[in-house]
Design a protein around this motif. Sequence first.
Motif, PDB file in Angstrom:
ATOM      1  N   GLN A 523      54.827 -39.784 -71.073  1.00 59.68           N
ATOM      2  CA  GLN A 523      55.898 -39.486 -72.027  1.00 59.68           C
ATOM      3  C   GLN A 523      55.513 -39.939 -73.438  1.00 59.68           C
ATOM      4  OE1 GLN A 523      58.985 -41.633 -70.004  1.00 59.68           O
ATOM      5  NE2 GLN A 523      59.766 -39.810 -68.935  1.00 59.68           N
ATOM      6  N   PHE A 524      54.857 -41.076 -73.530  1.00 59.17           N
ATOM      7  CA  PHE A 524      54.396 -41.562 -74.828  1.00 59.17           C
ATOM      8  C   PHE A 524      53.389 -40.592 -75.441  1.00 59.17           C
ATOM      9  CE2 PHE A 524      51.265 -43.982 -77.315  1.00 59.17           C
ATOM     10  CZ  PHE A 524      52.085 -44.556 -78.278  1.00 59.17           C
ATOM     11  N   LEU A 525      52.467 -40.120 -74.651  1.00 60.87           N
ATOM     12  CA  LEU A 525      51.466 -39.182 -75.153  1.00 60.87           C
ATOM     13  C   LEU A 525      52.115 -37.883 -75.609  1.00 60.87           C
ATOM     14  CD1 LEU A 525      48.428 -38.851 -75.583  1.00 60.87           C
ATOM     15  CD2 LEU A 525      48.276 -37.881 -73.277  1.00 60.87           C
ATOM     16  N   ASN A 526      53.092 -37.398 -74.857  1.00 62.50           N
ATOM     17  CA  ASN A 526      53.796 -36.175 -75.259  1.00 62.50           C
ATOM     18  C   ASN A 526      54.572 -36.377 -76.561  1.00 62.50           C
ATOM     19  OD1 ASN A 526      52.916 -34.696 -73.048  1.00 62.50           O
ATOM     20  ND2 ASN A 526      54.650 -35.305 -71.768  1.00 62.50           N
ATOM     21  N   ARG A 527      55.033 -37.610 -76.775  1.00 66.14           N
ATOM     22  CA  ARG A 527      55.813 -37.883 -77.987  1.00 66.14           C
ATOM     23  C   ARG A 527      54.931 -37.980 -79.226  1.00 66.14           C
ATOM     24  NH1 ARG A 527      61.331 -37.840 -79.631  1.00 66.14           N
ATOM     25  NH2 ARG A 527      60.956 -38.080 -81.842  1.00 66.14           N
ATOM     26  N   ILE A 528      53.793 -38.620 -79.134  1.00 70.29           N
ATOM     27  CA  ILE A 528      52.994 -38.871 -80.342  1.00 70.29           C
ATOM     28  C   ILE A 528      52.320 -37.616 -80.874  1.00 70.29           C
ATOM     29  CG2 ILE A 528      52.603 -41.295 -79.773  1.00 70.29           C
ATOM     30  CD1 ILE A 528      49.834 -40.548 -78.795  1.00 70.29           C
ATOM     31  N   VAL A 529      52.203 -36.563 -80.094  1.00 68.90           N
ATOM     32  CA  VAL A 529      51.571 -35.345 -80.598  1.00 68.90           C
ATOM     33  C   VAL A 529      52.585 -34.413 -81.250  1.00 68.90           C
ATOM     34  CG1 VAL A 529      49.705 -35.462 -78.914  1.00 68.90           C
ATOM     35  CG2 VAL A 529      51.792 -34.176 -78.357  1.00 68.90           C
ATOM     36  N   ARG A 530      53.872 -34.769 -81.222  1.00 68.78           N
ATOM     37  CA  ARG A 530      54.899 -33.926 -81.833  1.00 68.78           C
ATOM     38  C   ARG A 530      54.871 -34.051 -83.353  1.00 68.78           C
ATOM     39  NH1 ARG A 530      60.126 -35.222 -80.958  1.00 68.78           N
ATOM     40  NH2 ARG A 530      60.656 -33.143 -81.696  1.00 68.78           N
ATOM     41  N   ASP A 531      55.094 -32.935 -84.051  1.00 71.32           N
ATOM     42  CA  ASP A 531      55.115 -32.938 -85.511  1.00 71.32           C
ATOM     43  C   ASP A 531      56.158 -33.910 -86.051  1.00 71.32           C
ATOM     44  OD1 ASP A 531      53.126 -31.065 -85.559  1.00 71.32           O
ATOM     45  OD2 ASP A 531      54.461 -29.349 -85.873  1.00 71.32           O
ATOM     46  N   HIS A 532      57.324 -33.944 -85.405  1.00 71.14           N
ATOM     47  CA  HIS A 532      58.402 -34.803 -85.885  1.00 71.14           C
ATOM     48  C   HIS A 532      57.982 -36.267 -85.865  1.00 71.14           C
ATOM     49  CE1 HIS A 532      62.328 -36.861 -85.909  1.00 71.14           C
ATOM     50  NE2 HIS A 532      62.760 -35.792 -86.539  1.00 71.14           N
ATOM     51  N   THR A 533      57.291 -36.686 -84.818  1.00 68.76           N
ATOM     52  CA  THR A 533      56.826 -38.072 -84.732  1.00 68.76           C
ATOM     53  C   THR A 533      55.778 -38.361 -85.790  1.00 68.76           C
ATOM     54  OG1 THR A 533      57.258 -38.127 -82.357  1.00 68.76           O
ATOM     55  CG2 THR A 533      55.744 -39.774 -83.229  1.00 68.76           C
ATOM     56  N   LEU A 534      54.837 -37.455 -85.968  1.00 61.29           N
ATOM     57  CA  LEU A 534      53.773 -37.669 -86.940  1.00 61.29           C
ATOM     58  C   LEU A 534      54.302 -37.644 -88.367  1.00 61.29           C
ATOM     59  CD1 LEU A 534      50.943 -35.487 -85.347  1.00 61.29           C
ATOM     60  CD2 LEU A 534      51.183 -37.971 -85.299  1.00 61.29           C
ATOM     61  N   PHE A 535      55.369 -36.918 -88.600  1.00 56.39           N
ATOM     62  CA  PHE A 535      55.915 -36.838 -89.961  1.00 56.39           C
ATOM     63  C   PHE A 535      56.740 -38.072 -90.306  1.00 56.39           C
ATOM     64  CE2 PHE A 535      58.701 -35.508 -93.379  1.00 56.39           C
ATOM     65  CZ  PHE A 535      57.858 -34.757 -94.179  1.00 56.39           C
ATOM     66  N   PHE A 536      57.499 -38.600 -89.343  1.00 58.74           N
ATOM     67  CA  PHE A 536      58.434 -39.678 -89.654  1.00 58.74           C
ATOM     68  C   PHE A 536      57.995 -41.050 -89.147  1.00 58.74           C
ATOM     69  CE2 PHE A 536      61.362 -36.062 -90.026  1.00 58.74           C
ATOM     70  CZ  PHE A 536      61.957 -36.365 -91.239  1.00 58.74           C
ATOM     71  N   ARG A 537      57.195 -41.128 -88.090  1.00 55.88           N
ATOM     72  CA  ARG A 537      56.974 -42.421 -87.448  1.00 55.88           C
ATOM     73  C   ARG A 537      55.521 -42.859 -87.376  1.00 55.88           C
ATOM     74  NH1 ARG A 537      61.677 -44.158 -88.651  1.00 55.88           N
ATOM     75  NH2 ARG A 537      63.417 -43.280 -87.475  1.00 55.88           N
ATOM     76  N   LEU A 538      54.583 -41.934 -87.434  1.00 55.43           N
ATOM     77  CA  LEU A 538      53.176 -42.311 -87.289  1.00 55.43           C
ATOM     78  C   LEU A 538      52.303 -41.520 -88.262  1.00 55.43           C
ATOM     79  CD1 LEU A 538      52.667 -42.448 -83.399  1.00 55.43           C
ATOM     80  CD2 LEU A 538      52.763 -44.386 -84.965  1.00 55.43           C
ATOM     81  N   GLY A 539      51.659 -42.199 -89.185  1.00 52.87           N
ATOM     82  CA  GLY A 539      50.555 -41.628 -89.943  1.00 52.87           C
ATOM     83  C   GLY A 539      50.872 -40.623 -91.014  1.00 52.87           C
ATOM     84  N   GLN A 540      51.715 -39.652 -90.747  1.00 53.22           N
ATOM     85  CA  GLN A 540      52.033 -38.535 -91.620  1.00 53.22           C
ATOM     86  C   GLN A 540      50.756 -37.920 -92.197  1.00 53.22           C
ATOM     87  OE1 GLN A 540      54.423 -38.289 -95.491  1.00 53.22           O
ATOM     88  NE2 GLN A 540      56.045 -38.285 -93.946  1.00 53.22           N
ATOM     89  N   GLY A 541      50.541 -37.974 -93.508  1.00 56.10           N
ATOM     90  CA  GLY A 541      49.383 -37.319 -94.122  1.00 56.10           C
ATOM     91  C   GLY A 541      48.042 -37.840 -93.648  1.00 56.10           C
ATOM     92  N   ARG A 542      48.034 -38.995 -93.036  1.00 55.08           N
ATOM     93  CA  ARG A 542      46.793 -39.536 -92.471  1.00 55.08           C
ATOM     94  C   ARG A 542      46.191 -38.573 -91.452  1.00 55.08           C
ATOM     95  NH1 ARG A 542      44.423 -44.572 -90.794  1.00 55.08           N
ATOM     96  NH2 ARG A 542      43.812 -44.558 -88.594  1.00 55.08           N
ATOM     97  N   TYR A 543      47.042 -37.825 -90.759  1.00 55.60           N
ATOM     98  CA  TYR A 543      46.574 -36.925 -89.713  1.00 55.60           C
ATOM     99  C   TYR A 543      46.568 -35.463 -90.165  1.00 55.60           C
ATOM    100  CZ  TYR A 543      47.162 -41.077 -86.853  1.00 55.60           C
ATOM    101  OH  TYR A 543      47.067 -42.348 -86.347  1.00 55.60           O
ATOM    102  N   THR A 544      46.542 -35.234 -91.474  1.00 58.32           N
ATOM    103  CA  THR A 544      46.431 -33.876 -91.996  1.00 58.32           C
ATOM    104  C   THR A 544      45.178 -33.197 -91.451  1.00 58.32           C
ATOM    105  OG1 THR A 544      47.642 -34.283 -94.047  1.00 58.32           O
ATOM    106  CG2 THR A 544      46.003 -32.543 -94.087  1.00 58.32           C
ATOM    107  N   ALA A 545      45.325 -31.942 -91.062  1.00 57.00           N
ATOM    108  CA  ALA A 545      44.182 -31.180 -90.540  1.00 57.00           C
ATOM    109  C   ALA A 545      44.288 -29.746 -91.046  1.00 57.00           C
ATOM    110  CB  ALA A 545      44.166 -31.212 -89.006  1.00 57.00           C
ATOM    111  N   ASN A 546      43.244 -29.277 -91.713  1.00 55.78           N
ATOM    112  CA  ASN A 546      43.218 -27.901 -92.191  1.00 55.78           C
ATOM    113  C   ASN A 546      41.783 -27.389 -92.184  1.00 55.78           C
ATOM    114  OD1 ASN A 546      41.950 -28.699 -94.750  1.00 55.78           O
ATOM    115  ND2 ASN A 546      43.964 -29.514 -95.305  1.00 55.78           N
ATOM    116  N   ALA A 547      41.595 -26.209 -92.718  1.00 54.97           N
ATOM    117  CA  ALA A 547      40.285 -25.564 -92.638  1.00 54.97           C
ATOM    118  C   ALA A 547      39.197 -26.321 -93.382  1.00 54.97           C
ATOM    119  CB  ALA A 547      40.382 -24.134 -93.170  1.00 54.97           C
TER     120      ALA A 547
END
Length: 644
Positions: A523-547
Amino acid sequence: MTVAVAHALPDPSHAPISLRRELCHTFLRLRWVHLVVVLLAILVVFAPYARVAHAMPDAPWDARFMFVMGDIQYFDQIRSIAELDFGQASVLEGRGVGFASFPIVSLAPAAAFYALLGPVGLMVNSIVSLLATVGLSRVLFRVMGLDAYPATLGAMSLALVPWFEIGKLGVVSLLSFWNDRLGRPVGTIPLLLIALIAFSLILRSSRHRQSASAWMLLAIGVALLLQGNFHTGVVVGLASVGLLVWTVVVDRRQWTRVLRRTLLAAAIGVVAMIPFLVARVLEHPDGPARLGRIPVDRLRPFIDSSLIPYALGVFALTLLFGVLSWLMMRRMTSATESESDAPFRPLVIWPALIVLAFFALPISTMILGQGAQLFHFRESLRILATVGLCGGAVMLVSRLIRHRLILAGVCLLPVVVHLGYAWTAAPVAATTYRFDLGAKHIPVVDGTDFRVAFKELCGELRSDRYRDDLVLASLDPGVSVWWTFMHGRFTFMPDILTATLAEAEIERRFVIYCRTIGMTPEQFLNRIVRDHTLFFRLGQGRYTANARYTLDPIETYSPEDQVSIRQTHPTRAWNMKLSTLQQQRLLSLFSDLGEAGPNEPRLDVIVLTPREIELGLRPPDDRFQRTYENFFFRVYRRRAEGGV
């Protein structure tokens, strides 16, 4: 007072401009049109509050407030600045830790009003910001060569039409100069206007080119703008360098005088940049990373090719409006430009600023070797295009329509359309980025609106039962912000955008919370890969990924994420993906840390949302007891020592 209904008399806009006179006429002379501006500004600011009041008639004002203003992530930072704590005021154990990276200067007015009036101060701040925007827009239009009356009407049309879905060309709105989004544009648009006024004065008049005060005003405007809206500040800063070069060429016989003025202005600009420089020294390096700062290859300049049609279109339109307006003004007033004062030069030169706004992205990344939230450069292009188009269009219309009331009707039509839309047609929206709803639209359960559930939750948390509780934890950012900003308490997990804590501490708190409510590793793994979690609770722009950029080698991302990454434009900041390396690192942290105990951060109240409730998650019964539940939220309160 009388309202002029006759044909407008020619205004000597080609006469030498006086900034002091225009400021006095704009902000100190009380006329009927100024009262209209104040009334319209109040209506524009209060329109969304009226919509929410209609949708939530029996809700307390602080619950309604959460559905109105954008970027509620800045609320906690406003509270921090109001308390003269530039660290993490919303976290109990983190008070005074770190230094806020961004954007202290543009949030300072809101913080001052919050310190004086509480959360209501944000509404007052919006009104003051809007009135300042209208007034400074009028001064700018006067400097651009518009007559006094059309300049006033043009400023009202420009500033009193906030964001809403009309007038779009491609993906960039043409009618989006001011709105009440905190951080940007509230707090930054007046700074931009100050810089543009000084820029246009120097461009227009040899007297102002030789004035140290004009150059100092430009330096202060650019310095403060860089601290509130960095991307637009870069555009105006680069334009100012070009202005200096042009001035040296024009006044080459007085180059020593130009040099002295420039050095003085530069010194003043450095002083105005002190807050920004202090933040760079004191901030934790994790802060800029969470804001999306990434390294870029200077030899591969960023070009936002999707904006080329838009940039070409607004360039052609501003050039057309500028030239036509200039020619018509010269013909109708017999005005001739002189070397000492060329009133129409700022208007005609506007297309050059639009070209520079387009190329500011590659120039900035080549100079700095890094970038952050690069998509905001397109906002800079939009803002400058809007000003140029509005100024040229109003001047052109004012030459064609000589009757004052008809001209007022044409210029104020967009304002009337917006007010009608805002008061009658637009529904209030609680979007997923404000609340952890799990859907694009407001969910309805048994005919009950989500807003009702939130209102009831606020009423519960405001009760005496929780008067001694300080720290709340919830994966829902709306609930956390209401508790900290409206209720004056503390959050267990800070919002990522304004956090000053080290990323390791933020991750630790998130893991402790997840362990406390009983998440399994899956459940933890499923939660941390969600956009909502990454935007508000973990890392945010730290995990930016683009071309063009990924934190880890692209081979370490899932096949689905690799496809998404390769299809994401290089300037997009919020396509956040976790590589398998980061997933395993966080999962190891989850396995190593236990739930909150006596030596862990304080945690008094837990608010669960449907995602956690459906999974059967809950804190341990020996430490927390359920105190409240409605169709959407479930509340647990820490048991007293020795309690049952």
